[in-house]
Design a protein around this motif. Sequence first.
Motif, PDB file in Angstrom:
ATOM      1  N   ASN A 205     113.374  47.509  66.531  1.00  0.00           N
ATOM      2  CA  ASN A 205     114.633  48.101  66.999  1.00  0.00           C
ATOM      3  C   ASN A 205     115.045  47.609  68.379  1.00  0.00           C
ATOM      4  N   TYR A 206     114.286  46.696  68.971  1.00  0.00           N
ATOM      5  CA  TYR A 206     114.660  46.137  70.262  1.00  0.00           C
ATOM      6  C   TYR A 206     115.907  45.251  70.113  1.00  0.00           C
ATOM      7  N   PRO A 207     116.736  45.144  71.160  1.00  0.00           N
ATOM      8  CA  PRO A 207     117.914  44.276  71.052  1.00  0.00           C
ATOM      9  C   PRO A 207     117.587  42.793  71.137  1.00  0.00           C
ATOM     10  N   ASP A 208     116.348  42.446  71.505  1.00  0.00           N
ATOM     11  CA  ASP A 208     115.958  41.032  71.533  1.00  0.00           C
ATOM     12  C   ASP A 208     114.495  40.890  71.100  1.00  0.00           C
ATOM     13  N   LEU A 209     114.195  39.757  70.509  1.00  0.00           N
ATOM     14  CA  LEU A 209     112.825  39.382  70.162  1.00  0.00           C
ATOM     15  C   LEU A 209     112.569  37.992  70.718  1.00  0.00           C
ATOM     16  N   GLY A 210     111.559  37.860  71.547  1.00  0.00           N
ATOM     17  CA  GLY A 210     111.208  36.540  72.058  1.00  0.00           C
ATOM     18  C   GLY A 210     110.193  35.863  71.166  1.00  0.00           C
ATOM     19  N   ASN A 211     109.843  34.637  71.515  1.00  0.00           N
ATOM     20  CA  ASN A 211     108.843  33.936  70.706  1.00  0.00           C
ATOM     21  C   ASN A 211     107.447  34.532  70.874  1.00  0.00           C
ATOM     22  N   TRP A 212     107.307  35.506  71.788  1.00  0.00           N
ATOM     23  CA  TRP A 212     106.035  36.214  71.905  1.00  0.00           C
ATOM     24  C   TRP A 212     105.798  37.137  70.715  1.00  0.00           C
ATOM     25  N   PHE A 213     106.793  37.303  69.834  1.00  0.00           N
ATOM     26  CA  PHE A 213     106.627  38.084  68.611  1.00  0.00           C
ATOM     27  C   PHE A 213     106.161  37.222  67.436  1.00  0.00           C
ATOM     28  N   LEU A 214     105.956  35.954  67.640  1.00  0.00           N
ATOM     29  CA  LEU A 214     105.619  35.051  66.537  1.00  0.00           C
ATOM     30  C   LEU A 214     104.413  35.522  65.729  1.00  0.00           C
ATOM     31  N   THR A 215     103.401  36.022  66.395  1.00  0.00           N
ATOM     32  CA  THR A 215     102.147  36.359  65.709  1.00  0.00           C
ATOM     33  C   THR A 215     102.010  37.853  65.426  1.00  0.00           C
ATOM     34  N   LEU A 216     103.013  38.664  65.809  1.00  0.00           N
ATOM     35  CA  LEU A 216     102.905  40.105  65.617  1.00  0.00           C
ATOM     36  C   LEU A 216     103.259  40.503  64.182  1.00  0.00           C
ATOM     37  N   THR A 217     102.759  41.666  63.781  1.00  0.00           N
ATOM     38  CA  THR A 217     103.038  42.176  62.442  1.00  0.00           C
ATOM     39  C   THR A 217     104.300  43.036  62.461  1.00  0.00           C
ATOM     40  N   ALA A 218     104.707  43.509  61.291  1.00  0.00           N
ATOM     41  CA  ALA A 218     105.844  44.421  61.159  1.00  0.00           C
ATOM     42  C   ALA A 218     105.559  45.714  61.929  1.00  0.00           C
ATOM     43  N   PRO A 219     106.581  46.525  62.236  1.00  0.00           N
ATOM     44  CA  PRO A 219     106.381  47.727  63.053  1.00  0.00           C
ATOM     45  C   PRO A 219     105.303  48.677  62.552  1.00  0.00           C
ATOM     46  N   ASP A 220     105.127  48.774  61.238  1.00  0.00           N
ATOM     47  CA  ASP A 220     104.110  49.687  60.709  1.00  0.00           C
ATOM     48  C   ASP A 220     102.774  48.991  60.491  1.00  0.00           C
ATOM     49  N   GLY A 221     102.668  47.730  60.942  1.00  0.00           N
ATOM     50  CA  GLY A 221     101.409  47.011  60.833  1.00  0.00           C
ATOM     51  C   GLY A 221     101.060  46.554  59.436  1.00  0.00           C
ATOM     52  N   ARG A 222     102.025  46.582  58.527  1.00  0.00           N
ATOM     53  CA  ARG A 222     101.745  46.190  57.137  1.00  0.00           C
ATOM     54  C   ARG A 222     101.233  44.763  57.077  1.00  0.00           C
ATOM     55  N   GLY A 223     100.111  44.577  56.425  1.00  0.00           N
ATOM     56  CA  GLY A 223      99.482  43.272  56.369  1.00  0.00           C
ATOM     57  C   GLY A 223     100.354  42.221  55.715  1.00  0.00           C
ATOM     58  N   GLY A 224     100.384  41.062  56.323  1.00  0.00           N
ATOM     59  CA  GLY A 224     101.121  39.936  55.766  1.00  0.00           C
ATOM     60  C   GLY A 224     102.548  39.832  56.225  1.00  0.00           C
ATOM     61  N   LEU A 225     103.146  40.947  56.710  1.00  0.00           N
ATOM     62  CA  LEU A 225     104.530  40.932  57.163  1.00  0.00           C
ATOM     63  C   LEU A 225     104.586  40.801  58.683  1.00  0.00           C
ATOM     64  N   GLY A 226     105.595  40.064  59.160  1.00  0.00           N
ATOM     65  CA  GLY A 226     105.729  39.836  60.589  1.00  0.00           C
ATOM     66  C   GLY A 226     106.898  40.581  61.198  1.00  0.00           C
ATOM     67  N   ALA A 227     107.209  40.238  62.445  1.00  0.00           N
ATOM     68  CA  ALA A 227     108.276  40.909  63.190  1.00  0.00           C
ATOM     69  C   ALA A 227     109.664  40.471  62.743  1.00  0.00           C
ATOM     70  N   PHE A 228     109.768  39.287  62.116  1.00  0.00           N
ATOM     71  CA  PHE A 228     111.059  38.732  61.732  1.00  0.00           C
ATOM     72  C   PHE A 228     111.282  38.921  60.234  1.00  0.00           C
ATOM     73  N   GLN A 229     112.450  39.407  59.849  1.00  0.00           N
ATOM     74  CA  GLN A 229     112.786  39.534  58.429  1.00  0.00           C
ATOM     75  C   GLN A 229     112.934  38.153  57.814  1.00  0.00           C
TER      76      GLN A 229
END
Length: 280
Positions: A205-229
């Motif tokens: 829900n942040y208004p920006d995502l930097g490339n520091w989100f490249l390796t992060l998971t989805a907000p609920d930590g669901r395995g295999g899913l990342g920060a980007f749709q």
Amino acid sequence: MNQQTAYSGPPCFRRLKGFTLIELLVVLAIIGLLAALLFPVFARAREAARGLSCLSNEKQIGTALLLYLQDYDETYPMSRLPDATHPLSGCMAPSPLWNPSDQLEGSSINWKREIAPYIKNLQVFDCPSNAYAWYQGGFNGTMGDESNWAYPRSQWLPASYAYNGAFFHEAVPPCWYGEPRVRPRYLAEISAPAQLLWVIESRYNYPDLGNWFLTLTAPDGRGGLGAFQSHNGAINFLFADGHAKRLKLAATCMQHLWTDVYPDPEDSCKNVSQIPPEYR
């Protein structure tokens, strides 16, 4: 004269042949096999159609941003803007190698709110593929966009699109360039707008995502899913010149699309080999 004697025995019935149990099981097994083969194809086709809808949303967002850019003397809307409780500040990050940070985080005004007057239907902020568009989390546990806490429900925005924070985050100038205060970015600062990411499909829900989100998971930590749709493994990106296209996440690092001529001291692309399986 001979007469035929009428048959007085039991009536004759034609024997009807039906399916045996084995034949029925074979038919069911074939149907199950065909379903297993076709359902993934149908799912991919449906997701491809949704991806086109989300790409269209990005193009409309790009048109609104370009109109804003014209009206405000080639100045981009800040990722976050000051409000009554969020003043302008300098860099709040403890180190220039950390993500940019300032006192505007959680503000009720961001770039989406700024361009809303240029958009006829606010549904363009909602990507139909994004299961996290109304996820309750992120900053202040807000449902949907980070700014929704300050507005009635009728004015809430979903969380499907974000600025490229590695360039357009308002705290990049003070945190990475040594400037005193947060500020917007200017068109004159970009040498190759067709090679700079502007808006990204986001699950946060942040208004920006930097490339520091490249390796992060989805907000609920669901395995295999990342920060980007993503859509069948690729992501829709809007570029600073207003065009939009689908790319693999790793390609954004290979093509150096997160920043322009300015330095990126964090260099999160060095971790691109660790992106979630969804994007590989």
